[in-house]
Design an enzyme around this catalytic site. Structure first.
Site, PDB file in Angstrom:
ATOM      1  N   CYS A 277      -2.870  -5.552   3.467  1.00 37.85           N
ATOM      2  CA  CYS A 277      -2.186  -6.793   3.982  1.00 37.85           C
ATOM      3  C   CYS A 277      -3.228  -7.797   4.767  1.00 37.85           C
ATOM      4  O   CYS A 277      -3.486  -8.814   4.098  1.00 37.85           O
ATOM      5  CB  CYS A 277      -1.084  -6.685   4.842  1.00 37.85           C
ATOM      6  SG  CYS A 277       0.276  -5.577   3.559  1.00 37.85           S
TER       7      CYS A 277
HETATM    8  N1  NAD Z   1       1.274  -1.366   2.573  1.00 36.83           N
HETATM    9  C1  NAD Z   1       1.561  -2.112   3.473  1.00 36.83           C
HETATM   10  O1  NAD Z   1       1.642  -1.713   4.388  1.00 36.83           O
HETATM   11  C2  NAD Z   1       2.494  -3.298   2.609  1.00 36.83           C
HETATM   12  C3  NAD Z   1       3.246  -3.957   3.504  1.00 36.83           C
HETATM   13  C4  NAD Z   1       3.919  -5.093   3.310  1.00 36.83           C
HETATM   14  C5  NAD Z   1       3.626  -5.599   1.868  1.00 36.83           C
HETATM   15  N2  NAD Z   1       2.798  -4.890   0.943  1.00 36.83           N
HETATM   16  C6  NAD Z   1       2.676  -5.503  -0.246  1.00 36.83           C
HETATM   17  O2  NAD Z   1       3.283  -4.565  -1.144  1.00 36.83           O
HETATM   18  C7  NAD Z   1       2.735  -4.564  -2.515  1.00 36.83           C
HETATM   19  C8  NAD Z   1       2.378  -2.880  -3.039  1.00 36.83           C
HETATM   20  O3  NAD Z   1       1.770  -2.488  -1.577  1.00 36.83           O
HETATM   21  P1  NAD Z   1       1.448  -0.842  -1.612  1.00 36.83           P
HETATM   22  O4  NAD Z   1       0.796  -0.905  -0.345  1.00 36.83           O
HETATM   23  O5  NAD Z   1       2.886  -0.206  -1.815  1.00 36.83           O
HETATM   24  O6  NAD Z   1       0.421  -0.610  -2.707  1.00 36.83           O
HETATM   25  P2  NAD Z   1       0.180   0.804  -3.339  1.00 36.83           P
HETATM   26  O7  NAD Z   1      -1.146   0.702  -3.979  1.00 36.83           O
HETATM   27  O8  NAD Z   1       0.576   1.824  -2.107  1.00 36.83           O
HETATM   28  O9  NAD Z   1       1.325   1.307  -4.355  1.00 36.83           O
HETATM   29  C9  NAD Z   1       1.359   0.230  -5.639  1.00 36.83           C
HETATM   30  C10 NAD Z   1       1.818   1.314  -6.588  1.00 36.83           C
HETATM   31  O10 NAD Z   1       1.825   0.491  -7.939  1.00 36.83           O
HETATM   32  C11 NAD Z   1       1.379   1.361  -9.065  1.00 36.83           C
HETATM   33  N3  NAD Z   1       1.205   0.476 -10.077  1.00 36.83           N
HETATM   34  C12 NAD Z   1       0.113  -0.426 -10.259  1.00 36.83           C
HETATM   35  N4  NAD Z   1       0.215  -0.975 -11.462  1.00 36.83           N
HETATM   36  C13 NAD Z   1       1.462  -0.714 -11.954  1.00 36.83           C
HETATM   37  C14 NAD Z   1       2.206  -1.072 -13.035  1.00 36.83           C
HETATM   38  N5  NAD Z   1       1.688  -2.155 -13.984  1.00 36.83           N
HETATM   39  N6  NAD Z   1       3.482  -0.567 -13.178  1.00 36.83           N
HETATM   40  C15 NAD Z   1       3.916   0.239 -12.282  1.00 36.83           C
HETATM   41  N7  NAD Z   1       3.033   0.965 -11.349  1.00 36.83           N
HETATM   42  C16 NAD Z   1       2.024   0.184 -11.277  1.00 36.83           C
HETATM   43  C17 NAD Z   1       0.189   2.258  -8.342  1.00 36.83           C
HETATM   44  O11 NAD Z   1      -0.054   3.172  -9.118  1.00 36.83           O
HETATM   45  C18 NAD Z   1       0.551   2.327  -7.001  1.00 36.83           C
HETATM   46  O12 NAD Z   1       1.295   3.757  -6.987  1.00 36.83           O
HETATM   47  C19 NAD Z   1       1.495  -5.248  -2.187  1.00 36.83           C
HETATM   48  O13 NAD Z   1       1.791  -6.663  -2.732  1.00 36.83           O
HETATM   49  C20 NAD Z   1       1.173  -5.246  -0.776  1.00 36.83           C
HETATM   50  O14 NAD Z   1       0.385  -6.510  -0.292  1.00 36.83           O
HETATM   51  C21 NAD Z   1       2.116  -3.665   1.476  1.00 36.83           C
END
Ligand code: NAD
Length: 441
Positions: A277
């Site tokens: 993030c």
């Molecule tokens: N991790 C955090 O602390 C956090 C906090 C707030 C917001 N976010 C935001 O949330 C979003 C997701 O982050 P995250 O940390 O969960 O990421 P992550 O990488 O842990 O999880 C994302 C998942 O999406 C899957 N994926 C990718 N492409 C795909 C597709 N086309 N169809 C289906 N699945 C697909 C991946 O395999 C992965 O498991 C991002 O935009 C991030 O900026 C993350």
């Protein structure tokens, strides 16, 4: 507000918890969200292109630290959560929440290709009465300008036939106090009925929902939150550099300032910023503003200062070795903690990776230990494995470098065995014996 029949039907399904929810992306954001909705009594289908994650969820095994397998397993066994690696059956779902990655390209431009890929898979199956919500962090305008036209291409109208909203996730990995359920959820829809539908859905599983007037406002709220952190960390990192020049202890300065009961909030310096993030999200905003001929100066400056911190750490390490008549080249450096954040194993964008690479480039032999992450990938793709944390491995190092202040480390024992310690987190503040060996950032 006049409501369409589609809205009424969706509302009834949500209130009776018979609505079927799809969560796209079972990562740090998606899996905890799936668990919250399942615990509230909804049937949830998780969609993730990573087959290993799908298998593990279907076996009731969590791959996310904040979700215990003991919590996930009964939900899977009761048929409330199931995962799949494709988008089959999307048309049967009532709400689809998208939580896929939003990284940056090498040029620091937004990469929304994951959002587009999931949207391309969902759009051909979209049907009247569905609610689609984007959770991935992105620049203001993505939901309305990128998603809406794709979803409306088949003739359905957002606000009347289908409902579209943005709701940023605020998950804070490792936070024991605030988790998905008790962290207020901001929701902004394309139309008032979109906002209402999304707020109603989250209200079933999350304690407090805060509706705002548009998707753009909701997108901007998330970027303000993360830009606020990036800029304040940049500020305190610069204060640390100033304190070094002035011969002052920045940690004492921060503690002193924090005794003011109003108008000050603690931020800490460190070896740099990491995670999915803080290093990335502000660039989404800066990019958007560049398209409007506006330069996001605070963001650029904070990014420059924070991005420079690994070099500061290497310079300080080099100075400590120099004082001991040693060069970085040929030295053995033992790095403690490679995760970007204490008590987690997340190494994404971790400054530890930069510090290790820079030290290796200068000829040091670097080993590391992290209780939560036993392997890292070097720039050339090689996997480097951690080593055990023992009095022997500590003694063998010319310098012990504390990068992540994990709570499980026994700092007194570390200092006792180490020859010299560079502490970038003030993790050794409670250590009384052997302080002469320690230097702090
Ligand atoms: N991790 C955090 O602390 C956090 C906090 C707030 C917001 N976010 C935001 O949330 C979003 C997701 O982050 P995250 O940390 O969960 O990421 P992550 O990488 O842990 O999880 C994302 C998942 O999406 C899957 N994926 C990718 N492409 C795909 C597709 N086309 N169809 C289906 N699945 C697909 C991946 O395999 C992965 O498991 C991002 O935009 C991030 O900026 C993350």
């Amino acid at each position: 507000m006049a409501v369409s029949p589609q809205f009424g039907a969706l509302e009834r399904k949500i209130k009776s918890r018979s609505a079927r929810i799809g969560i796209v992306g079972l990562g740090y954001v998606g899996l905890p969200l799936a668990v919250e909705f399942a615990q509230a009594g909804f049937r949830v289908v998780g969609i993730d292109v990573d087959e290993r994650k799908v298998r593990s969820v279907n076996n009731g095994i969590s791959h996310i630290e904040d979700v215990a397998s003991d919590t996930l397993k009964p939900l899977v066994e009761d048929g409330l959560i199931r995962a799949q690696a494709d988008y089959k059956g999307c048309g049967k779902l009532d709400a689809i929440l998208i939580a896929v990655p939003t990284p940056l390209r090498k040029t620091k431009d937004p990469d929304i290709s994951y959002i587009v890929a999931s949207l391309d898979a969902i759009a051909p199956q979209v049907r009247a009465g569905q609610l689609i919500i984007l959770e991935s962090t992105t620049y203001p305008g993505t939901t309305d300008e990128v998603m809406r036209p794709v979803l409306e291409a088949g003739g359905l109208k957002v606000g009347r036939d289908i409902f579209l909203a943005f709701s940023p996730e605020r998950v804070d990995p490792g936070n024991k106090l605030y988790q998905t359920k008790n962290t207020p959820k901001v929701v902004g829809g394309t139309t008032p009925s979109c906002t209402k539908a999304a707020a109603l859905l989250y209200g079933q599983a999350i304690e407090h929902v805060h509706p705002v007037s548009s998707t753009q406002s909701a997108e901007m709220i998330k970027l303000l939150e993360n830009t606020f952190r990036a800029v304040n960390i940049g500020l305190v990192n610069e204060i640390a550099l100033m304190c070094e020049k002035l011969g002052l202890d920045v940690w004492e300065v921060i503690d002193g300032a924090a005794t003011k009961p109003f108008g000050f909030m603690r931020f800490y310096p460190g070896p740099g910023i990491g995670g999915h993030c803080i290093p990335l999200d502000p660039h989404y905003l800066a990019w958007k503003l560049r398209t409007l001929n506006y330069s996001a100066r605070f963001i650029e400056l904070a990014s420059e200062i924070n991005g420079h911190m690994p070099e500061v750490v290497v310079r300080r390490a080099s100075a400590m070795l120099n004082d001991a008549k040693k060069s970085v080249k040929g030295s053995k450096i033992f790095v403690l903690g490679v995760a970007y954040k204490k008590d987690t194993g997340d190494v994404r964008e971790s400054p530890a990776l930069d510090v290790i690479r820079l030290l290796q480039e200068e000829g040091a032999t670097v080993s590391f230990h992290d209780p939560y992450s036993n392997a890292i990938r070097a720039e050339d793709g090689r996997i480097e494995k951690g080593v055990a944390l023992t009095p022997r491995s500590l003694k063998a190092a010319d310098l012990v470098l504390i990068i992540t202040d994990h709570s499980v480390f026994d700092y007194a024992a570390i200092v006792k065995s180490a020859r010299r310690v560079l502490d970038t987190r003030n993790a050794t503040r409670g250590v009384t014996i052997g302080r002469g060996k320690i230097e702090k950032l």
